[in-house]
Design a protein around this motif. Structure first.
Motif, short mmCIF file in Angstrom:
data_model
loop_
_atom_site.label_atom_id
_atom_site.label_comp_id
_atom_site.label_asym_id
_atom_site.label_seq_id
_atom_site.Cartn_x
_atom_site.Cartn_y
_atom_site.Cartn_z
N GLY A 29 20.13 -19.12 20.88
CA GLY A 29 18.76 -18.77 21.62
C GLY A 29 19.05 -17.84 22.59
N ALA A 30 20.62 -18.22 23.31
CA ALA A 30 20.57 -17.04 24.32
C ALA A 30 21.14 -15.89 23.90
CB ALA A 30 21.97 -17.61 25.30
N VAL A 31 21.56 -15.72 22.72
CA VAL A 31 22.01 -14.41 22.11
C VAL A 31 20.90 -13.82 21.74
CG1 VAL A 31 23.17 -13.32 20.00
CG2 VAL A 31 24.53 -15.35 21.28
N GLY A 32 19.82 -14.49 21.00
CA GLY A 32 18.63 -13.79 20.77
C GLY A 32 17.99 -13.17 21.76
N TYR A 33 18.00 -13.82 22.99
CA TYR A 33 17.27 -13.42 24.04
C TYR A 33 17.77 -12.10 24.47
CZ TYR A 33 15.56 -13.13 28.82
OH TYR A 33 14.81 -12.71 30.13
N VAL A 34 19.09 -11.94 24.54
CA VAL A 34 19.96 -11.00 25.10
C VAL A 34 19.48 -9.63 24.43
CG1 VAL A 34 22.24 -9.94 25.44
CG2 VAL A 34 21.79 -12.22 26.20
N VAL A 35 19.72 -9.92 22.84
CA VAL A 35 19.49 -8.71 22.06
C VAL A 35 18.00 -8.50 21.70
CG1 VAL A 35 21.61 -9.15 20.74
CG2 VAL A 35 19.84 -9.95 19.93
N LYS A 36 17.03 -9.40 22.27
CA LYS A 36 15.59 -9.16 22.17
C LYS A 36 15.18 -9.26 20.86
CE LYS A 36 15.60 -5.78 26.48
NZ LYS A 36 15.10 -4.78 26.85
N VAL A 37 15.46 -10.44 20.13
CA VAL A 37 15.14 -10.67 19.09
C VAL A 37 14.33 -12.19 19.05
CG1 VAL A 37 16.34 -9.10 17.70
CG2 VAL A 37 17.14 -11.43 17.81
N SER A 38 14.44 -12.73 20.09
CA SER A 38 13.92 -14.20 20.11
C SER A 38 12.51 -14.31 20.02
CB SER A 38 14.54 -14.95 21.33
OG SER A 38 14.09 -14.06 22.39
N SER A 39 11.63 -13.36 20.31
CA SER A 39 10.42 -13.49 20.19
C SER A 39 10.01 -13.23 18.87
CB SER A 39 9.63 -12.23 21.01
OG SER A 39 10.07 -11.01 20.60
N ASP A 40 10.67 -12.79 17.82
CA ASP A 40 10.58 -12.83 16.33
C ASP A 40 10.48 -13.64 15.53
OD1 ASP A 40 12.35 -9.41 16.18
OD2 ASP A 40 10.20 -9.97 16.88
N TYR A 41 10.79 -14.90 16.16
CA TYR A 41 10.87 -16.28 15.57
C TYR A 41 10.45 -17.35 16.36
CZ TYR A 41 14.66 -13.90 12.78
OH TYR A 41 15.19 -12.78 12.18
N SER A 42 9.85 -18.05 15.58
CA SER A 42 8.93 -19.46 16.40
C SER A 42 9.63 -20.32 16.87
CB SER A 42 7.75 -19.86 15.30
OG SER A 42 7.24 -21.00 15.61
N ARG A 43 9.34 -20.98 18.08
CA ARG A 43 9.91 -22.03 18.54
C ARG A 43 9.77 -23.18 17.80
NH1 ARG A 43 7.82 -21.30 24.61
NH2 ARG A 43 6.11 -20.57 23.50
N GLY A 44 8.69 -23.25 17.19
CA GLY A 44 8.27 -24.46 16.29
C GLY A 44 9.20 -24.52 15.11
N TRP A 45 9.74 -23.27 14.59
CA TRP A 45 10.33 -23.07 13.50
C TRP A 45 11.62 -23.76 13.98
CZ3 TRP A 45 14.58 -19.68 13.60
CH2 TRP A 45 15.38 -19.61 12.42
N ALA A 46 12.10 -23.23 15.09
CA ALA A 46 13.60 -23.61 15.68
C ALA A 46 13.53 -25.09 15.90
CB ALA A 46 13.90 -22.70 16.83
N ILE A 47 12.63 -25.63 16.50
CA ILE A 47 12.65 -26.91 16.60
C ILE A 47 12.82 -27.71 15.44
CG2 ILE A 47 11.42 -29.08 17.51
CD1 ILE A 47 10.37 -27.24 19.76
N THR A 48 11.78 -27.17 14.34
CA THR A 48 11.98 -28.14 13.06
C THR A 48 13.31 -27.80 12.54
OG1 THR A 48 9.44 -27.56 12.60
CG2 THR A 48 10.91 -28.07 10.86
N TRP A 49 13.91 -26.59 12.23
CA TRP A 49 15.30 -26.31 12.12
C TRP A 49 16.16 -27.39 12.64
CZ3 TRP A 49 18.35 -21.51 13.53
CH2 TRP A 49 19.74 -21.45 12.81
N PHE A 50 16.11 -27.61 13.87
CA PHE A 50 17.20 -28.60 14.48
C PHE A 50 16.94 -30.07 13.97
CE2 PHE A 50 19.70 -29.68 18.11
CZ PHE A 50 19.37 -31.03 18.35
N VAL A 51 15.66 -30.33 13.85
CA VAL A 51 15.48 -31.72 13.36
C VAL A 51 16.01 -32.03 12.20
CG1 VAL A 51 13.77 -33.43 13.02
CG2 VAL A 51 13.62 -32.20 15.06
N ILE A 52 15.69 -31.17 11.05
CA ILE A 52 16.10 -31.29 9.78
C ILE A 52 17.58 -31.06 9.61
CG2 ILE A 52 16.00 -30.28 7.37
CD1 ILE A 52 13.14 -28.98 8.02
N ALA A 53 18.06 -30.20 10.54
CA ALA A 53 19.64 -30.14 10.14
C ALA A 53 20.43 -31.17 10.80
CB ALA A 53 20.09 -28.89 11.05
N PHE A 54 19.76 -31.85 11.96
CA PHE A 54 20.34 -33.20 12.49
C PHE A 54 20.32 -34.22 11.54
CE2 PHE A 54 21.86 -35.62 15.91
CZ PHE A 54 21.11 -36.90 15.86
N VAL A 55 18.99 -34.58 10.83
CA VAL A 55 18.78 -35.49 9.98
C VAL A 55 19.70 -35.49 8.77
CG1 VAL A 55 17.26 -36.76 8.42
CG2 VAL A 55 16.58 -35.93 10.72
#
Length: 487
Positions: free
Chosen positions: A121-147
């Protein structure tokens, strides 16, 4: 026969097959650490797959944006897999000694993933692409990957845990040294998982002040018929002479050698600290070409030898016809030589002499040797007589590059004459080698020439890499086929 009995037989057969598969993998260099690296790669694929699955669940179905391109999310998934692989490794999730234990996996996966996602997320913020991806998608990704990671690890531990502890992939350890120092070490080893004690040999200083090496000789003979991965020297701190003597004798074996006790600084060059379970050891020798190195070299050797056997088939046929027309006798000459760890192999060559010597008396070829045939003289000068050894390479008995094997009688002679001679057999012998491209080939009756050959062979083992193998092969084409000492 009952159904339960049939299932029991099937289960026993499946277990035997799995043991055979793992034994085959171990024989071809797939060690415990290699399995951990494969597991790390599989878990990277899980993180990547979780990113794509999360995109379809959250973006396509939840938000209803069904026409969004998958490639951007796949790219972020790959980057996330690389970052989280590093953070998961930092959490010691690919430590072999911790693998079979389920305790701490949940916390370690959560921390490793969380840190990895924060970095991403920090890298995405620095290169200014974090706004192109949904935070809901990132949280869903984290949960699925963790399980998925927790589920995969649970299944992996269940499938491989016992086999890593006691099966073909366990570390087979031998202890050598003082019986008093052995006892606490042996007690600790018996309580450790993943370690199989293969034996212990007494080794002590005699009243005359010399070290009794009978136990070392017994261990060397034992290791040539039984698998040994690690040798631990259990000696008192003051036994520096005994440690050096043991290391000198045992360095010919393709094993890890460590010391349980003793301050070796300034006497030998330790290769760092190693760990056997929770026991800290000083590493004196690392197994040559271990883990991925052995696999890469074996794959390169077998693939290249298979291709060369096909491409050179017309040349093989022409040489065979020439040999048959030139002199009576077989086309091929088979001689017993020592391979990896002094195991006897049958090395193939095109016959170049009117005799086929393979016994207690093997006279080396000399200039204008009457035993050498006309075709044989040409084959020996150009080293074309060595080409059938491509079959030995394909069989896994030899490598394209490595120390050249010698007749057994010559091996025994030089083994007595040159102290480090036997160390050449820590790796597979080769069709060509570092010594050969530096001119040390042909007749070896001069012990000094053999010492230089051994020096180059041991340097090759120490510095080995695939790029070095390629360098030797290329130079062999230009320098190794013709040599004034080849007769």
């Amino acid at each position: 026969m009952t159904i339960a009995h049939e299932r029991s037989i099937e289960g026993t057969a499946a277990s035997a097959r799995s043991q055979q598969v793992l034994a085959f993998l171990k024989e071809h260099g797939v060690t415990r650490q290699v399995l951990m690296d494969i597991g790390a790669f599989v878990e990277m694929l899980i993180v990547i797959g979780a990113a794509v699955v999360a995109k379809h669940i959250y973006i396509d179905f939840y938000l209803g944006q069904r026409y969004t391109d998958d490639w951007g999310y796949l790219g972020v998934g790959v980057l996330g897999a690389l970052v989280t692989s590093i953070t998961l490794r930092r959490q010691q999730l690919y430590d072999v000694d911790r693998f079979a234990s389920q305790s701490g996996h949940l916390r370690r996966f959560f921390v490793g993933l969380a840190v990895g996602f924060l970095i991403l997320g920090a890298v995405g913020y620095v290169v200014k692409v974090s706004s192109d991806y949904s935070r809901g998608w990132a949280i869903t990704w984290f949960v699925i990957a963790f399980v998925l990671l927790l589920t995969e690890r649970k299944l992996a531990v269940r499938a491989l845990g016992n086999l890593l502890d006691s099966g073909p992939l366990a570390r087979h350890v031998v202890v050598v040294g003082d019986e008093k120092l052995m006892q606490p070490l042996l007690k600790h080893m018996r309580e450790e998982s993943g370690i199989k004690l293969s034996g212990f040999y007494p080794y002590a200083c005699t009243e005359a002040g010399t070290w009794d090496t009978a136990g070392l000789d017994e261990l060397i003979n034992h290791s040539r018929s039984t698998r040994v991965d690690d040798v631990i020297l259990a000696l008192p701190l003051a036994a520096q002479e005994g440690i050096i003597t043991a290391l000198t004798r045992l360095s010919q074996l393709p094993v890890n050698i460590s010391v349980f006790a003793g301050d070796l600084m300034g006497i030998v060059t330790p290769r760092g600290l190693s760990r056997l379970g929770a026991t800290q050891l000083i590493s004196l020798q690392a197994r040559p070409m271990d883990d991925w190195g052995r696999i890469a070299k074996s794959a390169f050797d077998r693939c290249a030898s298979a291709v060369l056997l096909v491409l050179l088939a017309p040349l093989f046929a022409a040489i065979a016809v020439a040999i048959k027309l030139d002199s009576p006798g077989p086309v091929l000459f088979v001689q017993r030589r020592h391979g990896l760890n002094h195991r006897v192999i049958n090395v193939l060559k095109f016959r170049t002499m009117s005799v086929a010597e393979d016994g207690p008396q093997v006279k080396q070829a000399t200039s204008d040797d009457p035993r050498v045939t006309r075709v044989g003289a040409f084959l020996r000068r150009t080293s074309l007589d060595e080409l059938p050894q491509l079959w030995n390479v394909l069989r896994g008995e030899m490598s394209l590059v490595g120390p050249r094997p010698h007749a057994i009688v010559h091996n025994e002679y030089y083994g007595e004459l040159i102290e480090a001679y036997a160390n050449r057999h820590k790796v597979k012998p080769g069709m060509t080698g570092w010594a050969q491209i530096h001119g040390y080939r042909g007749n070896t009756e001069d012990p000094e020439l053999m010492r230089k050959r051994v020096e180059y062979d041991l340097l090759y083992i120490e510095k080995w890499s695939l790029s070095l193998d390629l360098e030797v092969l290329i130079k062999t084409v230009f320098k190794g086929f013709v040599n004034a000492r080849a007769y």
